[in-house]
Design a protein around this motif. Structure first.
Motif, PDB file in Angstrom:
ATOM      1  N   ILE A  12      47.956  42.128  39.326  1.00 17.77           N
ATOM      2  CA  ILE A  12      48.514  43.414  39.766  1.00 17.77           C
ATOM      3  C   ILE A  12      48.998  43.236  41.203  1.00 17.77           C
ATOM      4  O   ILE A  12      48.240  42.814  42.075  1.00 17.77           O
ATOM      5  N   ASP A  14      50.665  45.371  44.229  1.00 20.84           N
ATOM      6  CA  ASP A  14      51.043  46.717  44.702  1.00 20.84           C
ATOM      7  C   ASP A  14      50.421  46.922  46.082  1.00 20.84           C
ATOM      8  O   ASP A  14      49.280  46.499  46.316  1.00 20.84           O
ATOM      9  N   SER A  17      46.849  51.465  47.507  1.00 21.66           N
ATOM     10  CA  SER A  17      45.483  51.341  47.004  1.00 21.66           C
ATOM     11  C   SER A  17      45.219  52.273  45.822  1.00 21.66           C
ATOM     12  O   SER A  17      44.447  51.950  44.914  1.00 21.66           O
ATOM     13  N   LEU A  20      46.648  50.619  42.791  1.00 22.41           N
ATOM     14  CA  LEU A  20      45.781  49.503  42.415  1.00 22.41           C
ATOM     15  C   LEU A  20      44.542  50.011  41.693  1.00 22.41           C
ATOM     16  O   LEU A  20      44.085  49.424  40.706  1.00 22.41           O
ATOM     17  N   SER A  24      43.750  49.026  37.890  1.00 17.62           N
ATOM     18  CA  SER A  24      42.507  48.263  37.717  1.00 17.62           C
ATOM     19  C   SER A  24      41.580  48.950  36.729  1.00 17.62           C
ATOM     20  O   SER A  24      40.974  48.311  35.855  1.00 17.62           O
ATOM     21  N   VAL A  36      44.257  41.138  42.058  1.00 15.44           N
ATOM     22  CA  VAL A  36      45.186  42.008  42.777  1.00 15.44           C
ATOM     23  C   VAL A  36      45.767  41.266  43.981  1.00 15.44           C
ATOM     24  O   VAL A  36      45.131  40.379  44.562  1.00 15.44           O
TER      25      VAL A  36
END
Length: 423
Positions: A12, A14, A17, A20, A24, A36
């Motif tokens: 991932i 990005d 947050s 994410l 997630s 991440v």
């Protein structure tokens, strides 16, 4: 999330947050492993160390944005096959078209719907696995087809070559026998006539002027001596033709369903005899010298006809390499040479080395020499099957190995190794 660095995972990428966290949670709830990255630079570094199965890539990020990150990943042969799904709030057609043009497989719009994210991820992972499976099947089928083609060509070449050479040997056999069987009585006749002529000279010391002129015109003494030399030359020539005929018959030995004991030195010598015309000097090209360093070898259980083909292909390639080096002017300070060395190891394996002192083969090419259809020669000069066939015969038919050791500027050595007992 698993800490196993070798486990397959989804990456991932990005800088937000919240995004994410949502992605997630969705992947974790579906049982996926993930990692991440907060920006494009970090993503590229992570992918270089360990390739993910799929990448969820944000478009708008500081530094290297998603489009540039995607472009770099697709330009790299090691990472270009990784599926990339863009995650973006951009909904315009131009942005989507740009992403697909760069190689992305899909778009997921923001804000995320977790069910949609998981559905799209599963679809593209399945497509990736199906594609990989299909590519593997294609590779396997291609390898099998190439192998079958090599076998067919090998059988056809061996059969045609064997029949042709056996036919030539058979045709030579009758005239050779005729010449050889008549040399001895011809020798006796010439000796007898010479003795009678000498007796005539002793008993008729004063020949008539006409006979004297005929003897002087003929130079009888020279003719009598020269006939003996001519007969010696005929004998030597007949012996050489007989050796050629024997070499042809040795080379063309047909292979039965069972292996037979063979003298590999005889196989090598018969192959060299057939290639003799290519070893001789031609015009400005000097003769190629052949050195034999034969060890003491036992008879080997093998397919003699197929081993002859191996020797023929490797020796012919060595001659081609030397010819090319001479044409290119790279042998001016060297005499073209081929050296054949044989020995038996303590493990009861026969080792045959065929070396030339040509210009050598680049390492990048060495790795492909035994591939079917690969050739460095012009289209009209080679099929790319000779060494592939030789490799197949040695490895698959005789449980042996065929390897190459070459240094640029120094030459090339082909090493054949087969067990004495090929059960």
């Amino acid at each position: 999330m698993s800490t196993n660095t070798n486990a397959k995972f989804i990456l991932i990428v990005d800088d937000n947050s919240t995004n994410l966290s949502v992605l997630s949670e969705a992947l974790s709830g579906a049982g996926f492993r993930f990692r991440v990255a907060m920006d494009g630079e970090s993503a590229l570094t992570l992918v270089e160390r360990n390739h993910p199965e799929l990448i969820l890539l944000d478009v708008q990020m500081p530094g290297i944005d998603g489009f540039e990150t995607c472009r770099r990943l697709k330009e790299n042969p090691a990472t270009k096959s990784i599926p990339i799904i863009f995650t973006t709030a951009l909904a315009d057609i131009e942005s989507k078209a740009k992403g697909f043009a760069l190689g992305a497989v899909d778009y997921i719009p923001k804000p995320f719907d977790q069910a949609e994210v998981i559905a799209r991820v599963k679809v593209h992972l399945q497509l990736k696995h199906l594609t990989e499976s299909l590519e593997e099947q294609v590779r396997d089928r291609t390898t099998a087809l190439q192998k079958a083609q090599v076998q067919l060509v090998q059988q056809e070449k061996l059969s045609s070559l064997g029949e042709m050479i056996a036919g030539i040997g058979h045709e030579l056999n009758n005239p050779i026998n005729f010449i050889v069987s008549n040399i001895e009585p011809l020798q006796e006749h010439i000796t007898g006539i010479s003795e009678i002529l000498h007796l005539y000279q002793q008993e008729y010391a004063r020949p008539s002027p006409k006979l004297k002129d005929a003897i002087e015109d003929l130079d009888l003494e020279f003719v009598l001596k020269d006939m003996a030399k001519i007969l010696e030359s005929l004998t030597l020539g007949a012996e050489m033709i007989e050796k050629i005929s024997t070499s042809l018959r040795t080379f063309s030995r047909s292979d039965s369903e069972t292996k037979s004991l063979a003298n590999l030195h005889e196989c090598l010598d018969s192959t060299l005899m057939i290639l003799q015309h290519r070893l001789k000097g031609q015009g400005d090209r000097p003769q190629i010298q052949v050195f034999r360093a034969y060890g003491s070898l036992p008879s080997v259980l093998c397919y003699p006809g197929q081993m002859n083909q191996v020797f023929m292909n490797i020796l012919a390639n060595a001659i081609d390499a030397l010819d090319e080096a001479i044409v290119q002017g790279k042998m001016q300070e060297r005499v073209p040479q081929i050296k054949i060395t044989t020995k038996i190891t303590s493990e009861e394996r026969i080792v045959i080395q065929i070396a030339d002192n040509g210009t050598g083969i680049p390492e990048s090419i060495q790795e492909r020499l035994f591939e079917p259809m690969f050739t460095t020669k012009p289209v009209s000069k080679g099929t790319g099957l000779g060494l592939a066939i030789a490799h197949q015969i040695v490895v698959e038919k005789h449980n042996g190995t065929l390897s190459i050791n070459s240094q640029l500027g120094e030459g090339t050595v082909f090493v054949i190794e087969i067990p004495v007992e090929n059960i």
